[in-house]
Design a protein around this motif. Structure first.
Motif, PDB file in Angstrom:
ATOM      1  N   ASN A  76      42.757  32.177  38.641  1.00  0.00           N
ATOM      2  CA  ASN A  76      43.676  33.055  37.904  1.00  0.00           C
ATOM      3  C   ASN A  76      43.433  32.916  36.412  1.00  0.00           C
ATOM      4  N   GLY A  77      43.403  34.049  35.741  1.00  0.00           N
ATOM      5  CA  GLY A  77      43.250  34.037  34.285  1.00  0.00           C
ATOM      6  C   GLY A  77      41.838  33.765  33.796  1.00  0.00           C
ATOM      7  N   SER A 135      39.480  40.527  35.622  1.00  0.00           N
ATOM      8  CA  SER A 135      40.029  41.872  35.380  1.00  0.00           C
ATOM      9  C   SER A 135      39.659  42.364  33.983  1.00  0.00           C
ATOM     10  N   THR A 136      39.700  41.466  33.012  1.00  0.00           N
ATOM     11  CA  THR A 136      39.375  41.877  31.643  1.00  0.00           C
ATOM     12  C   THR A 136      37.926  42.377  31.579  1.00  0.00           C
TER      13      THR A 136
END
Ligand SMILES: Nc1ncnc2c1ncn2[C@@H]1O[C@H](COP(=O)(O)OP(=O)(O)OP(=O)(O)O)[C@@H](O)[C@H]1O
Length: 297
Positions: free
Chosen positions: A39-40, A44-45
């Motif tokens: 996660n993070g 997605s970015t």
């Protein structure tokens, strides 16, 4: 093989915080590439930058040779994406949704028919999408994404919320797309087992940086050679340009080679030096082990 994606030195800042640092990778024709990271991590970015939903702070992204910033239209024409929840019209049927998007993009009727066949929605095609299950919505959204005949498909966690049947369907559809329709696919997911089933290769990211690891290579770049452990063999491996790493386990060497099929170089070296081995087998890389090693999970 044709390069479909070429990302060099991609950086992305939100305010003063840089969340992508010097990300570079390529994707080739017909490949399904699993995009992995906690996660993070920045999956997605990266994908949003590739779709021009957000702008890179530095670096270049080329899709089929077109720069996503400087040649936006041409680059976007070559790709489609499912990044967030499918945006469908709930009061229209599946067919009407498809037709709406097709008219908007001036897609010929023959293509619409082809996509309808591919989606395989059955009677659902004539029902309002408000009544659709998540799996049906996903299939329709995938169909819409395919209307423009993309060379690249970007899928951010497409299996989220799907039941096992939905996951199997999607898996088969993605494999068909890559192998029969020659679409390259970048797909992110936390469902490692599923990624392992569909991916030809993995790209791993952590804290906004690509994690360089030989196991990101295609599954066929790892071999087990049954043979005696000797200094002579280890010296050869150190010098061999094709060998990324080697370890001795289970009466033989586990060798990671830098490119597919480069194991031939190693075998030629053995032959030249008259080094004998008993057996050679391909090793399948276990994605969960790889993930644990990479991220110390
Ligand atoms: N619009 C935004 N503004 C500020 N920070 C953001 C924004 N979008 C993402 N970030 C930050 O960028 C980093 C990367 O997020 P990103 O969503 O790309 O990760 P991810 O790998 O897709 O994670 P996940 O698996 O949880 O979806 C995170 O620290 C996140 O908080």
């Amino acid at each position: 093989m044709e390069k479909i994606v070429e990302i060099k030195g991609l950086c992305k800042k939100f305010g003063k915080t840089e969340v992508l640092h010097d990300v570079s990778f390529d994707i080739y024709e017909d490949e399904i590439v699993g995009f992995i990271g906690p996660n993070g991590a920045g999956k997605s970015t990266t994908m949003k930058c590739m779709c021009n939903l957000i702008f890179p702070s530095a670096g270049t992204i080329k899709i089929c040779g077109y720069d996503i910033v400087k040649e936006r239209e041409k680059a976007l024409a070559k790709q489609s994406s499912l990044i967030e929840t499918p945006g469908l019209f709930p009061n229209l049927t599946g067919k009407e949704n498809i037709e709406y998007f097709a008219s908007y993009k001036k897609i010929p009727q023959s293509k619409i028919e082809e996509i309808i066949q591919f989606m395989n929605l059955g009677d659902g095609l004539y029902r309002r999408t408000a009544k659709y299950s998540l799996g049906m919505k996903q299939r329709l959204a995938l169909g819409i994404a395919l209307l423009s005949d993309p060379k690249l498909l970007i899928l951010d966690e497409p299996t989220n919320g799907l039941d096992p049947a939905g996951v199997f369907d999607l898996r088969n559809q993605l494999k068909t797309l890559a192998k029969e329709k020659h679409v390259s696919i970048l797909v992110s997911s936390h469902q490692l087992g599923e990624l392992e089933k569909i991916s030809d290769r993995y790209i791993c990211i952590n804290k906004g940086k690509i994690v360089e690891n030989p196991k990101q290579m295609k599954n066929d770049s790892c071999y087990h050679i049954t043979m005696k452990k000797t200094e002579q063999v280890e010296k050869l491996m150190e010098q061999a340009a094709s060998v990324y790493s080697y370890t001795y386990q289970e009466n033989g060497y586990v060798i990671l080679v830098k490119e597919n099929h480069k194991i031939q170089d190693v075998l030629h070296l053995f032959q030249k030096e008259q080094i004998e081995y008993e057996d050679i087998t391909k090793k399948v890389i276990d994605i969960e082990t790889m993930y644990s090693e990479l991220y110390e999970a």
